[in-house]
Design a protein around this motif. Structure first.
Motif, PDB file in Angstrom:
ATOM      1  N   GLU A 296      -4.579  -2.705   1.440  1.00 18.75           N
ATOM      2  CA  GLU A 296      -4.039  -1.209   1.766  1.00 18.75           C
ATOM      3  C   GLU A 296      -4.116  -0.683   2.969  1.00 18.75           C
ATOM      4  OE1 GLU A 296      -5.233  -0.258  -3.121  1.00 18.75           O
ATOM      5  OE2 GLU A 296      -6.254   0.340  -1.571  1.00 18.75           O
TER       6      GLU A 296
ATOM      7  N   ILE B  87      -1.031  -2.125   5.117  1.00 21.15           N
ATOM      8  CA  ILE B  87       0.414  -1.844   4.828  1.00 21.15           C
ATOM      9  C   ILE B  87       0.543  -0.260   4.948  1.00 21.15           C
ATOM     10  CG2 ILE B  87       0.660  -3.667   3.099  1.00 21.15           C
ATOM     11  CD1 ILE B  87       0.656  -1.876   0.831  1.00 21.15           C
ATOM     12  N   GLU B  88      -0.437   0.629   4.985  1.00 21.26           N
ATOM     13  CA  GLU B  88      -0.397   1.978   4.868  1.00 21.26           C
ATOM     14  C   GLU B  88       0.937   2.507   5.698  1.00 21.26           C
ATOM     15  OE1 GLU B  88      -1.657   4.111   2.907  1.00 21.26           O
ATOM     16  OE2 GLU B  88      -1.403   6.002   3.932  1.00 21.26           O
TER      17      GLU B  88
ATOM     18  N   VAL C 271       4.534   1.109   5.262  1.00 20.18           N
ATOM     19  CA  VAL C 271       5.151   1.939   4.114  1.00 20.18           C
ATOM     20  C   VAL C 271       5.301   3.343   4.262  1.00 20.18           C
ATOM     21  CG1 VAL C 271       4.745   2.475   1.575  1.00 20.18           C
ATOM     22  CG2 VAL C 271       4.225   0.193   2.567  1.00 20.18           C
TER      23      VAL C 271
ATOM     24  N   LYS D  69       7.079  -1.624  -0.165  1.00 23.50           N
ATOM     25  CA  LYS D  69       5.646  -2.132  -0.424  1.00 23.50           C
ATOM     26  C   LYS D  69       5.738  -3.644  -0.423  1.00 23.50           C
ATOM     27  CE  LYS D  69       1.564  -0.886  -2.810  1.00 23.50           C
ATOM     28  NZ  LYS D  69       1.240  -0.241  -3.978  1.00 23.50           N
TER      29      LYS D  69
ATOM     30  N   THR E  58       3.687  -6.051   2.039  1.00 26.72           N
ATOM     31  CA  THR E  58       2.683  -6.536   1.587  1.00 26.72           C
ATOM     32  C   THR E  58       2.607  -8.071   1.867  1.00 26.72           C
ATOM     33  OG1 THR E  58       2.452  -5.504  -0.274  1.00 26.72           O
ATOM     34  CG2 THR E  58       1.405  -7.534  -0.764  1.00 26.72           C
TER      35      THR E  58
END
Ligand code: ATP
Ligand code: MG
Length: 308
Positions: A115, A118-119, A122, A129, A133
């Protein structure tokens, strides 16, 4: 080194000045960094290394001079010789193209490793997403953490957290990576794994400016070493020149101080390894004694039962 004489530098800094509360901290820094080049920035505490990185990344406004990244003037647009401030949105776009890794990892503690990585793609870039990912998992593999996407930062060592921070910066697909003493908050035994990731990144052709006290890294990986003191560039050149055979007396004094510190660190490391080895030997001896006593007791019991 990928420098060619006719290619434009990726970073072109000219006469950069920065003052805090009237005190000059950067006093006219000129620096070019070619695409694919690795530059290490050395200098005593307070010489302006962090400030210079922050100026490149527009975390600080500069008071004089200009910085171009990939041919674009940062922060301003030049219209017929007059500078006009870029919009916040445009500045944000410019900043996205530069990855920065700090001494402290600053991971979001409530998010997993995946997380964290990818924060920004995204939320900031609008990457789907699923796509983010897939990229993140590749990057985690690249930094040796392919098995940790679901871990939380608190479950990782400092070296692992710093490698996540590097993966997170890379997830934005930056043109340039700035590292500010990325290993100086780590226990000595964790430094190597982070330097390895940085070395791999350099091999892949990433343009990097690295503030570090790791002389071994500077010697092996840097194309060029820049020594700063009191807000000016004192000396620069290939590591074989600046580190091995410095010309300026301020560079010489700094390097000899660094060598003393390195020697003291190495001694401390050897002492702790020796202490550990001695403790292990003592445990092994105690175990052996215990085994011996147990064996004797069993034999006594066997003798006793045979005599009955
Ligand atoms: N936000 C700020 N406000 C006021 N002074 C600042 C600020 N940031 C940096 N300085 C001052 O600017 C000078 C240069 O600081 P900088 O952090 O760039 O040095 P450095 O070379 O990175 O040092 P170190 O090796 O200790 O990290 C120091 O004197 C510092 O106190
Ligand atoms: Mg600093």
């Amino acid at each position: 080194m990928t420098t060619t004489t006719d290619s434009k530098p990726l970073v072109h800094a000219v006469n950069v000045h920065k003052a805090f509360h009237g005190t000059d901290v950067l006093k006219g820094i000129d620096m070019d960094v070619a695409a694919g080049e690795v530059v290490t920035l050395l200098g005593p505490s307070g010489s302006g290394k962090t400030t210079f990185l922050r100026c490149i990344n527009q975390l600080e406004d500069i008071n004089g001079g200009r910085i171009w990244v990939d041919g674009e003037l940062t922060g301003y647009v030049d219209k017929a010789g007059r500078l006009h401030r870029r919009t916040n949105k445009d500045i944000a776009r410019q900043r996205r193209e530069i990855g920065m890794v700090f001494q402290r990892f600053n991971l979001f503690p409530h998010m997993t490793v995946l997380e964290n990585v990818i924060e920004a793609p995204v939320q900031v870039k609008g990457v789907k997403k699923k796509v983010a990912t897939a990229t993140a998992l590749e990057l985690l593999e690249q930094v040796g953490l392919g098995d940790k996407p679901s871990a939380y930062p608190s479950q990782l060592s400092g070296g692992q957290q710093q490698r996540v921070a590097i993966a997170r910066a890379l997830a934005m697909d930056p043109k340039l990576m700035l590292f500010d003493e990325p290993t100086s908050a780590l226990d000595p035994e964790l430094v190597g794994e982070v330097l390895k990731v940085m070395r791999d990144l350099a091999k892949r052709g990433m343009t990097m400016i690295v503030v570090t006290h790791e002389m071994g890294f500077a010697r092996e990986v840097a194309d060029r070493v820049v020594f700063m003191d009191a807000g000016v560039v004192v000396e620069e050149g290939p590591p074989s020149q600046v580190i091995v055979n410095p010309q300026h007396k301020r560079t010489k004094a700094f390097l000899s101080r660094m060598r003393q510190e390195e020697a003291a660190h190495a001694e401390a490391l050897v002492a702790s390894v020796t202490e550990n080895a001695e403790a292990l030997a003592a445990i092994a001896a105690a175990d052996a004694e215990h085994d011996e006593a147990a064996r004797a007791a069993i034999e006594n019991a066997r003798d006793a039962s045979q005599q009955r």
